[in-house]
Design an enzyme around this catalytic site. Sequence first.
Site, PDB file in Angstrom:
ATOM      1  N   THR A  20       5.883  -4.984  -1.283  1.00 21.80           N
ATOM      2  CA  THR A  20       5.756  -6.044  -0.276  1.00 21.80           C
ATOM      3  C   THR A  20       6.714  -7.199  -0.545  1.00 21.80           C
ATOM      4  OG1 THR A  20       3.469  -5.454   0.142  1.00 21.80           O
ATOM      5  CG2 THR A  20       4.098  -7.691   0.716  1.00 21.80           C
ATOM      6  N   SER A  66       4.841   1.042  -3.271  1.00 21.31           N
ATOM      7  CA  SER A  66       4.596   1.470  -4.655  1.00 21.31           C
ATOM      8  C   SER A  66       3.665   2.669  -4.762  1.00 21.31           C
ATOM      9  CB  SER A  66       4.091   0.312  -5.506  1.00 21.31           C
ATOM     10  OG  SER A  66       2.753  -0.007  -5.214  1.00 21.31           O
ATOM     11  N   THR A  99       2.329  -4.092  -5.267  1.00 17.73           N
ATOM     12  CA  THR A  99       1.145  -4.444  -6.059  1.00 17.73           C
ATOM     13  C   THR A  99       0.131  -3.306  -6.177  1.00 17.73           C
ATOM     14  OG1 THR A  99       0.070  -5.372  -4.102  1.00 17.73           O
ATOM     15  CG2 THR A  99       1.311  -6.895  -5.507  1.00 17.73           C
ATOM     16  N   ASP A 100       0.213  -2.294  -5.274  1.00 17.28           N
ATOM     17  CA  ASP A 100      -0.804  -1.236  -5.300  1.00 17.28           C
ATOM     18  C   ASP A 100      -0.854  -0.514  -6.648  1.00 17.28           C
ATOM     19  OD1 ASP A 100      -1.348  -1.879  -2.710  1.00 17.28           O
ATOM     20  OD2 ASP A 100      -0.517  -0.064  -1.817  1.00 17.28           O
TER      21      ASP A 100
END
Length: 329
Positions: A20, A66, A99-100
């Site tokens: 992101t 990710s 961030t996942d």
Amino acid sequence: MVRRAAHSKKKVIVIATGGTIAGVGDPGKTAGYKPGTLTAEELIGENPLLEEVAAIDTDQICNVNSDDISTKDWLEIARTINQRAKDPEVAGFVITHGTDTLEETAYFLNLTVKTDKPVVLTGSMRPSSSVSADGPMNLYEAVCVAASKKTRGLGVLVVFSDRIFTARMVMKTSTYHVTAISAGELGAIGMVRDGQVFIYENPTKRHTKDAPFDVSVLNDLPKVAIIYFSVDADPDLLVYAAKHSDGLVIAGAGAGEFSVAFKKVIEKLKLPVVISSRIDDGIIIKENLLCKNTVASDNLSPQKAAILLRLALTVTQNKREIQRLFDTF
Ligand code: ASP
């Protein structure tokens, strides 16, 4: 590409992977954007403050959401860091990441990079085109932490919303808040304010140079499946996963528990099985284990236990030795 730093010769390598932080969407909006759109050069270019901290060199490993990061990317990032860390001019590394799965890449690198120099992951919860995007501040603070002498030897770190976390404890705890990256009950080990770095804790679990895993000889990693236990979970899933994997991680209920039906199948499995929990906080100790042939994950989440098990299986098949690795790292 290397840029001239205004006040320092320190070099920080920014390794971009997408997410992101490199996402672009409808102006102002926070959802429905395309992650992994801006390049490393564009991310750096829109953040002129970075050059006051260090000379920035960039490396674009991939540019993906990710959830599409793969073992191949992990090995490439680890090898790049191990190679470039030998350059005395390099002070540290920043990895921009979605961030996942940021916590997974961070923990993999914590076990495979062989340097004391800071390796810092960051990302953002809002795309670059949203109102109040959090990416530029997170990237600036990550570069400050990577350029700082205070963070040498602490293992791989994550910087997010002014806080500094260890790779081992960091986790994503919200689907969209800008403070989504945290570390549960053990919290942050430091903070950043206006470019100043403050460290309050030193991790005791071993990492980086102490880990016995060597990415220079690996082309892939053993396969480990995570099986999530819930009421009425089908034990046939265990049988299927065991057939198609080199090891299993169970995301058990509470302190790593599961049904009698699960227990009967797990007791008969020959491959290494690590017991973790679907609960974020707390610990699994050996006394919690329902099946003697299993390994306790300590306080590693299922997704981090899977990474340590995958790496452990590159050096041993012995369950006692695997338990020792879980007690140490
Ligand atoms: N889906 C995005 C990713 O992990 C989410 C983010 O970066 O915040 O790449």
